[in-house]
Every structure is written in C-alpha cells, then in structure tokens.
Design a protein around this motif. Structure first.
Motif, mmCIF file in Angstrom:
data_model
loop_
_atom_site.group_PDB
_atom_site.id
_atom_site.type_symbol
_atom_site.label_atom_id
_atom_site.label_comp_id
_atom_site.label_asym_id
_atom_site.label_seq_id
_atom_site.Cartn_x
_atom_site.Cartn_y
_atom_site.Cartn_z
ATOM 1 N N LYS B 290 78.177 -1.244 23.639
ATOM 2 C CA LYS B 290 78.388 -2.684 23.750
ATOM 3 C C LYS B 290 79.387 -3.222 22.728
ATOM 4 C CE LYS B 290 74.621 -4.938 25.369
ATOM 5 N NZ LYS B 290 73.248 -5.430 25.237
ATOM 6 N N GLU B 296 80.506 -6.462 28.279
ATOM 7 C CA GLU B 296 80.065 -7.153 29.488
ATOM 8 C C GLU B 296 78.808 -6.536 30.107
ATOM 9 O OE1 GLU B 296 83.369 -9.938 31.109
ATOM 10 O OE2 GLU B 296 83.400 -8.007 32.129
ATOM 11 N N MET B 298 76.243 -6.879 28.496
ATOM 12 C CA MET B 298 75.293 -7.851 27.946
ATOM 13 C C MET B 298 74.358 -8.353 29.047
ATOM 14 S SD MET B 298 76.415 -11.306 25.879
ATOM 15 C CE MET B 298 77.912 -10.678 25.093
ATOM 16 N N TYR B 357 88.573 -6.849 30.208
ATOM 17 C CA TYR B 357 87.544 -7.289 29.249
ATOM 18 C C TYR B 357 86.863 -6.125 28.542
ATOM 19 C CZ TYR B 357 88.409 -11.640 31.665
ATOM 20 O OH TYR B 357 89.029 -12.731 32.214
#
Lengths: 377, 377
Positions: B290, B296, B298, B357
């Motif tokens: 992470k 992402e 998360m 991302y």
C-alpha cells in the motif's frame, strides 16, 4: 506541544510550503523518560517512525539501539554511529538476499514469525539470534494492528524449536500491543503469553532469554495519555507477576513515543468553502493531506491537535481535507473538526504530534506536490 | 493485459526489485479509442494518473490537451511539448500564488467550485476562463468520490454569476462521475444537472459554452467493463437529450482510462506463511504494498488482476500484504485473494492494470524502501 524553539524557528526562518519541524530536545527528553521508566530494558528506537539523520545521531550518541525494517534503515543506523550489535532487523518479512546483506553488515539479531523465515535466516545468517513475534489482540490501540505480524503462541514454540534445530540462537519472543496503546493491561496479557512460550521450550531444554515488548507507547494527541513512568510501572509489575525472580532481558521499541510529540507540521489554509448555501459544515483545505504526510488520518484513526492564530474565537465544525485532486484526500469528515469561524484563506496552522510516521509516509510526487520537507532543530 | 512488449522487456532486462512497466503502444491505442468514441470532445489527459515524461510527450504529440493539479504538473506538460492553451489547471483547491504562476506560464483555463476560489482567480488571473465543478453522487463508481470537489448546481449558478461579475469568462461546468464508473446512466444524470445551470444563467444573459465531463472511464481490472465506444455512445445520447441542437463544447479528462491498462507491476513473493497450524488462509507478502504504489487498494477498493507462473495449479485463499512493518499495509484481507497453492517464496508475480495512480502515490522512503521505479517502453 509546539515548543518555543519550534515557534522561534518558524518565526525567524518562515519556511515556504508545508513542512515538519522536529525539536531534538524533546526527543532527548523522551529517550531519558524511557530510560528512567524502564531502567532494565534496552531501548531500540523504531527507525521507521522518523529516520532523519539528526534524530538517529542524537539517539546513537545517547546510547540507543535501533529497530530497523530494511537494509536501507540498517545502513542509516550504521551511518548515524550505531554499531551492528545495537541494531535489530525487526521486520518479519525479509528477502533472503536482504538477510544476507544485513549479516554481512554485522547484524546478528532478527525477527521471525514463521518457520519459512527461520529457514531463510538459517541459510543467510547462520548462528544468528532470532526472536519470534507472537500475535496479540491489539485491543485498546488507536491505530490497531491487524494479524499481519506474528503467530499464535503455540506456533511460536514450533518456530523457535525449529530455529534451535537449525543452529540458530532461539533468543526470545516479541509482541506489539498496537500503536498508541492506552490500556495498560495489554502488556500484562501479552507477557502472560510470552511466559507460556518460555516455559514450554524450557521443558525441552531450549532456554529463551529475551522478551521484546515492542512499541505502542503513545504520544499525546488530543487526549492525555499515561506518562512513560506509568507504563514502566505497569510493565514491571506484569514482568514480576509472570516471570517471578527470573526476569528476562527486555527490549522496547518506541517510535511514535520517541518522536511523535517532538514534531509539528506547519501548514497553510488554501481554501475554505461550502458545498451548498445551507451547509452547516465548512470545508477547510490545507496544503498538506493524506498523501503529503498525514497518512495516519486514514479512517480518521489519529486525530492531531491543530493550532491556529485565532483559537480564542468561536469555533464551528469543519471537514478537513488536503490539496490534491484525490477525493480520498480528506482527513476528518465523519467526525468534523472544530476550527475558528474566523479562520481565513492564507492562515497558518500548526498540526501537533506529527514527528512520527509523516515524512517517510508522504507520496513521492502525487499531483506534482513534493514530499513533506523537514527541519530537525 | 501484460503485452508481449512488457513480457519481453521483463525477460531481457530482469529489473531487480518491484517496478512498473508501461507500454506506450497501449497508451496510444487508448488515446485513439477515446478520439474515436467521442470525436467531438477535447481530450485533457489527467496528468496526475501518471506523469511519466514519455507518456506526456506521446500524448502531446498525438494532440492531447492536459488536465493538471499543480504548478509542477503544468510545467511537466509544457516540458512535454504542450502549449499553454492546451493545459487546464483543473484542481479546485489552489493557492493564489500558484494561480498567479500558472497565469504567468500562459494558463487561461481554471476550475472552481466556490466564490472564494473565483475571487482568487479574478485577482491572480484576470479575464481567464473558469468552469465550475458540480457535485454528482458518484453512485456506481468503484473508487467513490466524496463531496470534496464541487458544489450543488444551484450554488454553481451563483459561482459562475460571480465570476462573470468580476470580469472572468464564465465558460462552463464540470462534473466527475467517480473513478471506474460502470453505470452509464451516471453521465446522463450529471448532464441533466449541467443543463439546468446553463439554462438558468442563459436567462440572465450569461452564456456558458462548455461541459467538462471529467474522467471516470474505467480501465479493465478483474471484471469486463464497457469499452470506450459504448461510453461514447451513451454520452452522445445524453448530450442530445439534454442540450438538443445546441450541444456545447465538451472536454473529457481520462486518467486511469488512458494509462491504467498500459501498466504492469512486477513484484516478488517475499514470504508465505500461516498464523496458526489450523489457519485455512495463507498470508502472502509481496515486495510492494500500500505504501509502495498500491495505495488504491485502500479499503480493498480496487482489486488488481495478479498473474503468477503457476496459474494452472489449484488455487486457495490468501491474505495479500506488503513488505513494510506497518500493519495497515495489507491489500486484500476482508476478501481474500485466490492464488496457486504451489506459489513459492521468490516467485515473480505480475500485477496488471497498474499504469495509473501507482508511481506517484508511492511513499518517498517508508521503512527505508525506495519509491516504485518505472520503465516506460
């Protein structure tokens, strides 16, 4: 918690953009408080909390040992003046080539939580000391630990037995009660588990000598927390209760407790707005957020104290968010944060208790924003 | 989705450590697909998704415009060959000095979502074009947007009226249906809201000309998603339905949709273990997590496809975690991930759909681990 030294630094240097300022005097004071509270324990500073070279050098000079998570952190601790025998490779998840590199650098103390890791260490670091991490329930911690690290106590017995059979030094057990742990009985329960592992293995002629009690010592955020001395007393009583006269060597690994309250982030209010005319909550956007160093606001777990220059004025609820184009970059929304109604775009705010787990957590370049700068004074 | 070019690169270069490989051919193909699907729309690539210079240069050459979140991103787009009139400062949260700097660099298109931001722009970028972001509900998106950006449509009317009164060019409205949006009716609802803002202001003599439909175009993770053409068709129908013959200029801002499926992360299995003898779930620890680029994951929001060299073998449930000493560094735990029972420490895995991302989200040095490296081929 923003010390006069920090305030003077900010007033004279006026650094642009968001930044962290760490007061080394507070770090030194915390180190002495841990020494005083737990005079029989060796202190291994958790480098991951804040690896600033100035902090590592100060602690190395004061006699601290170091808990490291990677070869890079081992090298940082060595560079700061710590000798290899004062460094623990405390990550239970290690590549075998990293274990070998650590061994080359002189490291002889390793964490494990399964037989697979023991086998890597037996191959790459023959004869080294290992301690096995035991799962605790983490109840009462603000930043709860998942089951990611450790194994159940009965499995720890197998792991350490296996280590001994492969020629490693089965040295002890470790646990971590969870970060920001405020329930003192958590240490008692964990030490009870540790003692069981000691006893079972002693019956087989394997004599463990060490308990690594991890970290979890809280820094002060919004609520008062028991001081280090109170922790020390509770831990000493639990050790005596479970281990009687044969108290093992102990290690503690404070990270947040060593540097958390030594740091203050200076930030700027970029925007204050509402989403609708009848909104009763303002949105306050700072120039730092979840991707810029405040990752521990994830799930609103940690609530930092925030100072403004208008704290005497009447306050109202705010959603607090960061500056990126990421909708997840919101710090406090479910529990809005009270800030002065007079707060204005361009105001400076101080976010206290941010010395730990901020700089190194920050994203490398998310949205083009640079990582959190830090000044250690 | 790991293209032959990516597989060949990995086989010949054997890069050490976790890394992202982006295939520019896929980016080019995505750009052409957006052009074909929405031939009337201008494409503003969301630089924050992946600002690798090679990607920006390719897209600049292909005629893309750029949606930027900061002055640094504006400079990256300019360096890549985009001219200022092809760059939008799309962050609704901007320091006034950054607006001024953008204006100096020639930027004339700015996002706002409140009168406070309009006033900054009127001072620092006189006469510029502004569009106001309208809140949408984000329903159906895998990575849902909070209320962080935008205001309700009735407030957008006030914001744009205020902009016009300060001499700015009230240019249009924007919305963002949420990332990975798979419900095509989300665009219809948002365009209906946009039209209301157009109509109300037209009644006052303020003629908006542009709708910025944001991003949200999904990349393919585990489930199939409608192709760009299907999106294009749905959006065209919604535009016709709400705006009739007077269809405004439109902008789209794909980020994930442009680069997500162009990237693959190569990672290594560091450890596989269980927490107790009777555990029926294995823990698989990778050398990326992470904090190393997979932010992402998360709340387990995005579930990446993971390839191993043993995918023909029987699979079993795993908790998937990263290599750091942070208990929050767990990617999939609530919904365990099926991986081959034969998976072994040291195996390589490919994490697909990771072109967006990831690199810029990675922590600068958490636990001493370096940020995610990337190779754009």
């Amino acid at each position: 918690m923003a010390t006069q030294r920090v305030l003077d630094f900010l007033a004279s240097r006026r650094p642009a953009g968001p930044c962290l300022i760490v007061d080394l005097d507070v770090v030194a004071e915390n180190f002495r408080a841990f020494e005083k509270a737990l005079p029989q324990s060796k202190i291994y500073y958790a480098v991951k909390a804040n690896p600033a070279p100035e902090i590592l050098r100060l602690l190395a000079r004061m006699g601290s040992s170091f808990d490291t998570a990677s070869v890079a952190e081992i090298e940082m601790a060595l560079d700061a003046g710590a000798t290899a025998e004062r460094i623990s490779f405390g990550n239970t998840i290690k590549k075998e080539r990293d274990i070998a590199r650590a061994y080359e650098l002189g490291i002889r103390l390793f964490a494990v939580d399964c037989v697979e890791e023991v086998e890597k260490i037996a191959r790459a670091a023959p004869g080294a000391q290992v301690f096995c991490r035991v799962l605790t329930d983490g109840e009462g911690a603000e930043w709860p630990l998942s089951r990611k690290f450790g194994c159940v106590p009965t499995m720890a017995v197998d792991v350490l037995r296996h280590a001994a059979s492969l020629g490693l030094d089965a040295y002890g057990v470790s646990f971590h009660v969870g970060s920001q742990q405020t329930d003192l009985s958590a240490w008692d329960r964990a030490l009870g588990d540790a003692k069981k592992v000691f006893s079972t293995l002693a019956g087989e002629g394997i004599v463990l000598r060490m308990v690594n009690m991890g970290g979890g010592f809280p820094t002060r955020y919004l609520r008062d927390v028991p001081a280090a001395e109170v922790y020390g007393q509770a831990i000493f009583e639990a050790l005596s209760k479970h281990f009687g006269n044969v108290i093992p060597e102990t290690i503690i690994e404070p990270g947040r407790g060593m540097v958390g309250n030594a740091g203050v982030i200076k930030s700027e209010v970029v925007l204050i707005s509402r989403k609708a005319d009848n909104d009763n909550v303002r949105w306050v956007y700072l120039d730092i957020g979840k991707f810029g160093g405040l990752a521990e606001t994830m799930d609103e777990a940690i609530r930092y104290p925030i100072l403004t220059e208008r704290d005497g004025d009447e306050k109202g609820a705010c959603v607090l968010a960061g500056p990126t184009c990421d909708s997840a970059d919101v710090m406090y929304e479910k529990s809005p944060y009270p800030l002065p109604l007079s707060l204005t775009i361009g105001d400076e705010v101080l976010i206290e208790g941010t010395g730990a787990y901020t700089t190194t957590y920050s994203a490398v370049a998310f949205n083009g924003f640079e990582p959190l700068r830090s000044y250690v004074i």
